[in-house]
Design a protein around this motif. Structure first.
Motif, PDB file in Angstrom:
ATOM      1  N   ASP A 115       0.826  -1.207   0.000  1.00 39.99           N
ATOM      2  CA  ASP A 115       0.000   0.000   0.000  1.00 39.99           C
ATOM      3  C   ASP A 115       0.860   1.257   0.000  1.00 39.99           C
ATOM      4  O   ASP A 115       0.517   2.251  -0.646  1.00 39.99           O
ATOM      5  CB  ASP A 115      -0.921  -0.002   1.219  1.00 39.99           C
ATOM      6  CG  ASP A 115      -1.896   1.160   1.199  1.00 39.99           C
ATOM      7  OD1 ASP A 115      -2.858   1.116   0.418  1.00 39.99           O
ATOM      8  OD2 ASP A 115      -1.674   2.130   1.961  1.00 39.99           O
TER       9      ASP A 115
ATOM     10  N   GLY B   4       0.050   6.221  -2.303  1.00 38.76           N
ATOM     11  CA  GLY B   4       0.420   5.717  -0.984  1.00 38.76           C
ATOM     12  C   GLY B   4       1.341   6.676  -0.257  1.00 38.76           C
ATOM     13  O   GLY B   4       1.739   7.725  -0.776  1.00 38.76           O
TER      14      GLY B   4
ATOM     15  N   ARG C 155      -4.914   6.134  -7.592  1.00 33.50           N
ATOM     16  CA  ARG C 155      -5.775   5.677  -6.502  1.00 33.50           C
ATOM     17  C   ARG C 155      -6.954   6.636  -6.340  1.00 33.50           C
ATOM     18  O   ARG C 155      -6.768   7.855  -6.293  1.00 33.50           O
ATOM     19  CB  ARG C 155      -4.985   5.617  -5.197  1.00 33.50           C
ATOM     20  CG  ARG C 155      -5.777   5.079  -4.012  1.00 33.50           C
ATOM     21  CD  ARG C 155      -4.999   5.252  -2.705  1.00 33.50           C
ATOM     22  NE  ARG C 155      -3.657   4.718  -2.766  1.00 33.50           N
ATOM     23  CZ  ARG C 155      -3.148   3.845  -1.894  1.00 33.50           C
ATOM     24  NH1 ARG C 155      -3.886   3.401  -0.900  1.00 33.50           N
ATOM     25  NH2 ARG C 155      -1.903   3.444  -2.015  1.00 33.50           N
TER      26      ARG C 155
END
Length: 695
Positions: free
Chosen positions: A225, A231, A691
């Motif tokens: 992650d 991240g 993301r």
């Protein structure tokens, strides 16, 4: 090279260092047999076939040997005077290309490129460990003999000429391809080794990785992650001292941190086949590890004590592959390319369906094990040590083992599941510190350069390398070479291709660019397959490999310079490439993907976000031909865009997400040298992700 190997080598250097001439009266440079072993070639099948494309198929071998070959000749009007030869990681079947039904079939690619295709069984049984045969037969002599005789067959088919020849092979096949180029002259005009290792690759890349897998197993998801788009970027956050040390060690040794996304599936890879060779090469290590100062097992940290298993029980049942399938398990040969010549090694490769591939234990050890041994303490197989791939509950699955031993096992035999040896092997690399031209081992040296840990009597890596390639690679080769290496390779750490480049540089100096290229492929793993483990994380490098062969042939035959080598730096074991296509070079498009201008967006359900991609090709690398989107991160890329061929592309897409969750939308961009979107060959890809956190 031993005296016997030197006497048997094809076109080794003459005593004064001058290359041995490659001539034969009336055959324009084609020699039927300078080896002395491959004296009597024959063809036993000669027929026209229509699949995968029309070709004339020739199968044959050499009388008095186990070497066999397959030659696939295009119709005369398609032939352009060259051949491509695939070198497998270990001696394998000469029928492999016939079994490939994918779009990148090697026969179809060769014939579409004006070449005939050649593959061998690498010497057959003479190439298997323990056969007693000269290892140079499997390393390069069988392949070289077939290459030479294929030229005779081509002349008989197309008239008097000398076909240009190009070999390519990955992993262990990369070792063997380099071994052929370094130990012969006049056989191949150029080679493309790919995903290659160094002489210190085996077993060290596997041992350091397995050590990290064991120590970090409860923290790997958090590490993944951290290095994913959006991240924290701090993969060490939250680790205890032992975990931090293990992650730092494996990273400095060259494991690409972004490749941890596959930690659940990477397993031991080829190490289960290598383990037996390691125990034979250095049997004393496995006792010293647990009993002598300086080894991790002497004052074992808590995790090592916790993970050691010596579990006594009886065999509750023997299971074949069919039995395992009935239980929902699929056991196949060890898949993928793995350096050092250990690919596809598995007890079931003989094809016998009566050989047990696993046992059911009367009661399991109570924990899952990655790697162990089954020590047989009674019955007909008493004294046997059988490597295990995995142990889960009461199921123990065998690694590569002599089938004769397995057929001696019986229900009720007393056994012990013992992982002491596998645990010991996981830090073997600390006791294998090589010379200063391997800086990834500097972490195991004191300030004066001396090794920090006790060292074993010999370095085993060069022994494995020489057994695979015939000699330890030195950078002195015949012809021209393009090396293809992958930046997410977790079986052949990427710095090793730079190590080989440095050996070539030592040999050629300022003339290196006249004979050598190194192309790095981003977001690609070790295996040479079209379908990748995680399509949103990785791309296939087959298109780069195909383009390398085409560029190599143009380089040799027409003097057309291929693309320059990729620009990169090696920093603490990691290969780092520049962020832009102009700086990076090589054959691959370079991508930048953002969501609302960043790598992460936090939005509400149903709220629109804008995905923007900028893609650019290095100079002379062709045109962008395809853009595909995967908006939910499932790896299917169902959304495509029409593309006007060009070297640069900027486009965007708006989407939203109906349910809360964490999403990783991805874009995949494809380029092709001739801007031919309709061909499956030479398609070079790259992928990028962002993301989106939806609440």
């Amino acid at each position: 090279m031993t005296e016997a190997a030197a006497n048997n080598a094809i076109h080794t250097a003459a005593p004064d260092g001058a290359p041995v001439a490659d001539t034969h009266p009336g055959r324009r440079g084609t020699t039927l047999d300078v080896d002395g072993f491959f004296k009597d070639p024959y063809v036993d099948i000669d027929e026209w076939r229509e699949t995968p494309v029309r070709h004339r198929y020739l199968h044959g071998g050499f009388n008095g040997t186990d070497t066999r070959f397959s030659v696939y000749l295009p119709p005369a009007e398609q032939y352009q005077g060259r051949f491509f030869q695939h070198i497998t990681p270990v001696p394998d079947s000469e029928y492999l290309a016939q079994l490939d039904t994918g779009p990148h079939n090697k026969i179809a690619f060769a014939i579409s490129s004006g070449a005939y295709f050649l593959e061998t069984n690498g010497g057959g049984t003479a190439g298997t460990p323990g056969s007693g045969a000269d290892p140079t037969i499997a390393a390069y002599r069988a392949n070289a003999a077939a290459a030479r005789y294929s030229r005779v067959l081509a002349m008989e088919s197309y008239g008097d000429h000398r076909p240009y020849g190009y070999a390519f092979g990955g992993s262990g096949g990369g070792f063997r391809t380099i071994g052929g180029a370094e130990n012969t002259t006049g056989v191949w005009d150029g080679v493309v080794p790919y995903v290659i290792g160094s002489p210190t690759a085996i077993p060290n890349v596997f041992t350091v990785r397995m050590h990290a897998q064991r120590v970090l197993r409860n923290s790997l998801d958090r590490i993944v992650d951290a290095v994913e788009p959006g991240g924290s970027g701090d993969m060490f956050a939250g680790l205890d001292p032992e975990e931090r040390e293990a992650l730092l060690e494996v990273t400095r040794m060259g494991f690409p941190p972004r490749s941890w996304f596959g930690h659940r599936t990477m397993g031991m890879h080829g190490f289960s086949a290598l383990y037996g060779g390691l125990t034979m090469a250095d049997p004393g290590y496995f006792e010293d590890f647990w009993t002598k100062p300086g080894y991790l097992g002497f004052e074992a940290p808590p995790s090592l004590t916790r993970d050691r298993v010596q579990h006594r029980c009886r065999i509750g049942g023997l299971l074949t592959a069919a039995d395992l399938a009935a239980r929902g398990h699929v056991v196949e040969p060890l898949a993928g390319q793995s350096q050092g010549g250990v690919d596809d090694a598995w007890v079931g490769s003989s094809g016998r369906n009566d050989v047990p591939v696993a046992v059911r234990l009367e009661h399991g050890p109570g924990k899952e094990l990655l790697g162990a041994e089954l020590l047989v303490n009674s019955g007909a197989a008493e004294g046997a040590r059988i490597a295990l791939l995995t142990v889960a509950d009461d199921l123990a699955v065998f690694g590569p083992t002599d089938s004769l031993v397995l057929r001696q096992l019986r229900t009720g035999d007393e056994v012990m599941v013992d992982n002491s040896g596998f645990l010991a092997s996981q830090t073997y690399h600390r006791h294998q510190v090589p010379g200063p031209d391997y800086p990834v081992w500097d972490q195991f040296r004191d300030t004066d350069g001396s090794p920090r840990y006790p060292q074993r009597p010999m370095l085993v890596g060069p022994l494995f390398a020489a057994a695979t390639a015939g000699t330890v690679q030195n950078g002195r080769f015949d012809g021209k070479m393009i090396v293809v290496e992958c930046l997410l390779d977790r079986e052949a750490f990427p710095w090793q291709a730079d190590w080989y480049r440095s050996k070539v540089q030592e040999q050629l100096g300022e003339e290196t660019a006249d004979k050598f290229r190194l192309w790095y492929v981003d977001n690609a793993l070790h295996g040479d397959s079209e379908v990748q483990e995680r399509p949103t994380h990785t791309v296939s490098y087959l298109g780069v490999l195909e383009q390398a062969l085409l560029d190599l042939s143009a380089w040799v035959e027409q003097g057309v310079e291929p693309l320059a080598s990729t620009s990169y730096d090696v920093i603490d074991g990691q290969v780092v490439v520049p962020p832009t296509a102009a700086e990076r070079g090589g054959p691959q498009p370079v991508l930048s993907l953002t969501v609302d201008g960043h790598t992460r967006a936090d939005v509400a359900t149903g709220e629109d976000v804008t995905l923007s991609v900028a893609a650019e090709l290095p100079a002379q690398a062709g045109s962008i031909t395809a853009v595909e989107w995967d908006l939910d991160g499932h790896g299917h890329f169902p959304h495509t865009e029409a593309v006007a061929p060009g070297s640069r592309l900027d486009t965007s897409r708006t989407c939203s997400f109906p349910r809360p969750g964490i999403y990783f939308p991805a874009v995949r961009v494809t380029s092709q040298r001739e801007a031919n979107a309709g061909t499956p060959f030479g398609r070079v890809q790259n992928v990028a992700r962002v993301r989106v956190v939806v609440s």
